[in-house]
Design an enzyme around this catalytic site. Sequence first.
Site, mmCIF file in Angstrom:
data_model
loop_
_atom_site.group_PDB
_atom_site.id
_atom_site.type_symbol
_atom_site.label_atom_id
_atom_site.label_comp_id
_atom_site.label_asym_id
_atom_site.label_seq_id
_atom_site.Cartn_x
_atom_site.Cartn_y
_atom_site.Cartn_z
ATOM 1 N N ARG A 82 0.794 -1.167 -0.073
ATOM 2 C CA ARG A 82 0.002 -0.009 -0.191
ATOM 3 C C ARG A 82 0.988 1.153 -0.058
ATOM 4 O O ARG A 82 2.033 1.195 0.475
ATOM 5 C CB ARG A 82 -0.906 -0.049 1.375
ATOM 6 C CG ARG A 82 -1.854 -0.962 0.983
ATOM 7 C CD ARG A 82 -3.088 -0.616 0.113
ATOM 8 N NE ARG A 82 -4.143 -1.373 0.072
ATOM 9 C CZ ARG A 82 -4.509 -2.283 -0.785
ATOM 10 N NH1 ARG A 82 -3.674 -2.933 -1.662
ATOM 11 N NH2 ARG A 82 -5.570 -3.208 -0.707
ATOM 12 N N HIS B 51 -1.779 1.023 -9.640
ATOM 13 C CA HIS B 51 -2.346 -0.114 -8.567
ATOM 14 C C HIS B 51 -2.933 -1.386 -9.598
ATOM 15 O O HIS B 51 -4.229 -1.688 -9.356
ATOM 16 C CB HIS B 51 -3.435 0.577 -7.744
ATOM 17 C CG HIS B 51 -3.812 -0.365 -6.645
ATOM 18 N ND1 HIS B 51 -4.166 0.312 -5.208
ATOM 19 C CD2 HIS B 51 -3.920 -1.425 -6.323
ATOM 20 C CE1 HIS B 51 -4.435 -0.618 -4.670
ATOM 21 N NE2 HIS B 51 -3.946 -1.942 -4.953
#
Length: 310
Positions: A225, A273
């Site tokens: 993340r 992502h």
Amino acid sequence: MNVIFASDHNAEPQDWIVPLQRELPDVRIVNWDDNGPAVDAQLAVVWNPPETLFMRETRLKGVFNLGAGVDALLRLPGLRADLPIVRLEDAGMGVQMAEYVAHALLRASRGFEQYQTLQQQREWAPLPDIQRAQWPVGVMGTGLMGARVAQTLAALEYPVAGWSRRGKDMPGVQRFASPAELPAFLARTRVLVNTLPLTPETRGILCRDTLQQLLPDAYIINVGRGEHLVEDDLLGMMASGHIKGATLDVFAQEPLPSDHPFWAHPGITVTPHVAAASLRDETISQIAAKIRGFLKGEALTGMVSRDLGY
Ligand code: NAP
Ligand code: GLV
């Protein structure tokens, strides 16, 4: 029984709801409409749902997360502390993660970027042969993603180590466990791969203090993340030359703002992502099986620990 579907995946909700409904004919699956009436649902299938969902649907008995990471979900203030959360387990993500990390590692270790430049200059100039010993890889997190990455790179004969809370034994992978062994893990690592979940313990773990412990000419591959990484610390350590390159798939702010320095940095590769996507068919069949098990009262894998945050 009503089941809410609430996802901000790129796809049309019906592309997911129709096959999920086919797998679960005995329930009624309703696409969540924040402006519509409450559904009085018992279960919710979600990816980045709006916080209003948990404030308005107060009789939920379980939540099924359409991805591996539950950090965004656990942040929602209306989420009851006693609500069971079940997360997606691999479902085709591990192999994608292994491909992504292998690509980033091989591009650096085999000099593919340099060959691209040489091609543009029409130069036939073989670089020195690869010395794998010069590319020790350290994988943070040895769960479903990290273990697949570590095993894939070990099969390519790179020196690989894995570090996690409890440690994991894997053939060809050096085992490190707990905060006590983090310094030794970092000190033998040149290519640091982050596959940790974002929790209060791991937020900001990729910071000046840890990055400076890596071997010189280090590379960072962050697929966990964005908030694991202290972005200014990475930029500072790249400017000082200790870190040579970074491949980043996740960011503190997504989408990455157009004026962010990462976009134009010559040593940083940015992807939006996409390291490991929740593949529709694999995800739906796994989530449907978990819902069937949940409704029968069976013990499920992939239960999230609210104490640990993953
Ligand atoms: P997982 O199976 O739960 O594995 C998590 C690993 O992290 C475990 O090895 C765990 O240690 C370790 N860990 C957790 N907290 C730790 C701590 N404080 N110190 C050291 N180790 C710690 O999760 P997963 O399925 O591999 O997914 C991991 C993460 O990858 C997700 O949470 C998500 O953020 C990210 N992800 C990103 C993408 C993408 O496209 N970029 C796709 C999928 C997943 P133990 O083994 O000891 O429990
Ligand atoms: C993607 O980032 C996931 O957590 O599944």
